[in-house]
Design a protein around this motif. Structure first.
Motif, PDB file in Angstrom:
ATOM      1  N   GLY A 245      -9.021 -38.579  12.984  1.00  0.00           N
ATOM      2  CA  GLY A 245      -7.793 -38.994  13.647  1.00  0.00           C
ATOM      3  C   GLY A 245      -7.636 -38.365  15.009  1.00  0.00           C
ATOM      4  O   GLY A 245      -8.331 -37.415  15.385  1.00  0.00           O
ATOM      5  N   TYR A 246      -6.673 -38.892  15.760  1.00  0.00           N
ATOM      6  CA  TYR A 246      -6.454 -38.429  17.131  1.00  0.00           C
ATOM      7  C   TYR A 246      -6.009 -36.970  17.169  1.00  0.00           C
ATOM      8  O   TYR A 246      -6.530 -36.171  17.957  1.00  0.00           O
ATOM      9  CB  TYR A 246      -5.418 -39.329  17.800  1.00  0.00           C
ATOM     10  N   ASP A 247      -5.043 -36.610  16.322  1.00  0.00           N
ATOM     11  CA  ASP A 247      -4.520 -35.241  16.350  1.00  0.00           C
ATOM     12  C   ASP A 247      -5.600 -34.221  16.034  1.00  0.00           C
ATOM     13  O   ASP A 247      -5.674 -33.153  16.665  1.00  0.00           O
ATOM     14  CB  ASP A 247      -3.367 -35.107  15.359  1.00  0.00           C
ATOM     15  N   ARG A 248      -6.451 -34.536  15.061  1.00  0.00           N
ATOM     16  CA  ARG A 248      -7.518 -33.600  14.709  1.00  0.00           C
ATOM     17  C   ARG A 248      -8.535 -33.473  15.840  1.00  0.00           C
ATOM     18  O   ARG A 248      -9.042 -32.390  16.128  1.00  0.00           O
ATOM     19  CB  ARG A 248      -8.200 -34.045  13.422  1.00  0.00           C
ATOM     20  N   ALA A 249      -8.837 -34.584  16.486  1.00  0.00           N
ATOM     21  CA  ALA A 249      -9.795 -34.542  17.598  1.00  0.00           C
ATOM     22  C   ALA A 249      -9.246 -33.711  18.751  1.00  0.00           C
ATOM     23  O   ALA A 249      -9.982 -32.929  19.367  1.00  0.00           O
ATOM     24  CB  ALA A 249     -10.110 -35.960  18.064  1.00  0.00           C
ATOM     25  N   VAL A 250      -7.964 -33.869  19.059  1.00  0.00           N
ATOM     26  CA  VAL A 250      -7.355 -33.087  20.132  1.00  0.00           C
ATOM     27  C   VAL A 250      -7.410 -31.600  19.811  1.00  0.00           C
ATOM     28  O   VAL A 250      -7.715 -30.761  20.671  1.00  0.00           O
ATOM     29  CB  VAL A 250      -5.901 -33.554  20.363  1.00  0.00           C
TER      30      VAL A 250
END
Length: 438
Positions: free
Chosen positions: A233-238
């Protein structure tokens, strides 16, 4: 499956090389027509396919069907070259073998005929590390090699390869891969890996890879290793990349557009309290300001591929931010953030400098440079176009004392007096002339 992604997805044919069609097309045509040279120079940024193309060229020359632009990949020569165990295709790391003695040893071995292949190929990686004396030792064999000998020099700094060697090679300049082509390649890799990846993650990987296929695959490999059972997901990648959340960037830009100091310093506090690096936040804010400048100049920039793959709601927010700030204000804010990034190098208080950067961007009236004056004029123009009578802004407050000195007295002070005339003395001094009596 073990192994780094950039090794598992290393191209085996020229058609699989990403974003270098200007080079691969020319090499394939040379292989079709048989107009082959004995020495090549591949230059370009790191991770863009120089060494991989050198291996493919060696396989194309020595394939059982070759020379051919499309090596079969299954014959003995193709397999051994891909695995790096061929006796006739030698890769040399010039960083550790760039001295005169190494060049003399290579020159002596070069005149032996190939053991089993059609051509003997020497791939000299990091060729800019070869000393000038070593290049001079190789000059004769590079200039007049045996018919079965080929050289491929790969380097990121072609200017450090001496001119006498460069003049005897065919020079092909590799380049960074465009974001669109790189994003499509990463999408195909994710599909092959069978991992569900949020589409908003790939622009982050493309930005982190900076146009390098190998670096982008390394970043993607790191993210996939930390992906959960539901995918990436986006949050984990950030969080894994240490990038700034887009929400914080939007809050910072909105605060600059509204000239809201409280929100600006609250954003800085969120950055620090959440463990983000202030310098990283400043870099991400500078990139966002760059995108807004492009958006302001080219309204259809997302459709033309000039911006990252933003979502539709993010594009609408950015369009509104461009309307509230204007090109001059965006440009000045970017200059202020860029100057602040330089000041942050080696500082012991990055938060303090980040707060100062935000304060400078908020207060163009405090600056005496032409860009600050242009921002203030731009704001006045926007107020006039919008119907303007909304009260003075913070920037207009500085003009209030001057305006007060030029206005007449109130009703209780009596009628306004005419301005006092002045006269010039013989020495050139300007003196006020006394007002006439009643």
């Amino acid at each position: 499956m073990s192994g780094a992604l950039y090794n598992r997805y290393r191209p085996a044919t020229f058609a699989q090389v990403v974003g270098q069609e200007h080079v691969t097309g020319a090499l394939m045509q040379a292989l079709r027509t048989g107009r082959l040279h004995h020495a090549y120079l591949f230059s370009g940024p790191r991770g863009c396919g120089k060494t991989s193309s050198a291996r493919i060229l060696a396989a194309s020359l020595n394939c059982v069907n070759g020379p051919t632009p499309e090596p079969c990949g299954v014959c003995e020569q193709c397999v051994s070259i891909r695995r790096g165990v061929s006796m006739d295709v030698t890769e040399i790391d010039a960083a550790s073998h760039g001295l005169v003695d190494d060049a003399r040893d290579l020159r002596e071995r070069a005149f032996f005929a190939p053991a089993s292949a059609r051509f003997k190929v020497y791939v000299v990686d990091e060729a800019h590390m070869v000393t000038a004396a070593a290049f001079n030792a190789l000059l004769k064999v590079v200039e007049e090699p045996p018919p079965y000998l080929k050289f491929v020099f790969a380097t990121t700094e072609p200017d450090k390869v001496i001119a006498t060697i460069r003049s005897r090679t065919h020079h092909y300049a590799f380049r960074l891969v465009p974001p669109g082509a790189l994003r499509d390649h990463l999408t195909s890799v994710c599909t092959s890996e069978g991992v569900d990846v949020d589409p908003a993650v790939l622009p982050l990987v493309v930005r982190a890879g900076a146009g390098s296929v190998r670096d982008s695959l390394s970043v993607l490999d790191q993210l996939l290793a930390g992906a959960g059972p539901d995918g990436l997901g986006y949050d984990r990648a950030v969080a894994l990349l240490g990038l700034t959340d887009g929400v914080l960037l939007d809050e910072a830009v909105d605060a600059l557009a509204a000239r809201d100091g409280a929100t600006s310093f609250t954003v800085v506090d969120k950055v620090v309290s959440s463990g983000h690096d202030p310098r990283r936040f400043a870099m991400d804010l500078l990139e966002r300001l760059r995108d807004l400048i492009v958006f302001a100049a080219v309204p259809d920039a997302p459709a033309k591929g000039l911006l990252e793959n933003y979502s539709l709601d993010q594009i609408e927010r950015m369009r509104g931010q461009c309307g509230r700030m204007g090109p001059a204000e965006l440009s000045r804010a970017a200059d202020v953030v860029h100057a602040g990034l330089k000041e942050m190098r080696g500082t012991t208080s990055p938060r303090l400098l980040l707060e100062l950067v935000m304060a400078r961007a908020l207060l163009p009236a405090a600056g005496s440079d032409p860009s600050a004056l242009l921002v203030r004029l731009e704001r006045l123009e926007r107020r006039a176009e919008a119907g303007g009578n909304t009260g003075p802004s913070h920037d207009d407050a500085a003009a209030a004392p001057a305006a007060a000195t030029t206005t007449g007295p109130g009703p209780s002070a009596g009628p306004a007096q005419p301005p006092t005339p002045a006269r010039v003395s013989g020495t050139g001094e300007v003196r006020a002339q006394p007002a006439p009596g009643p």
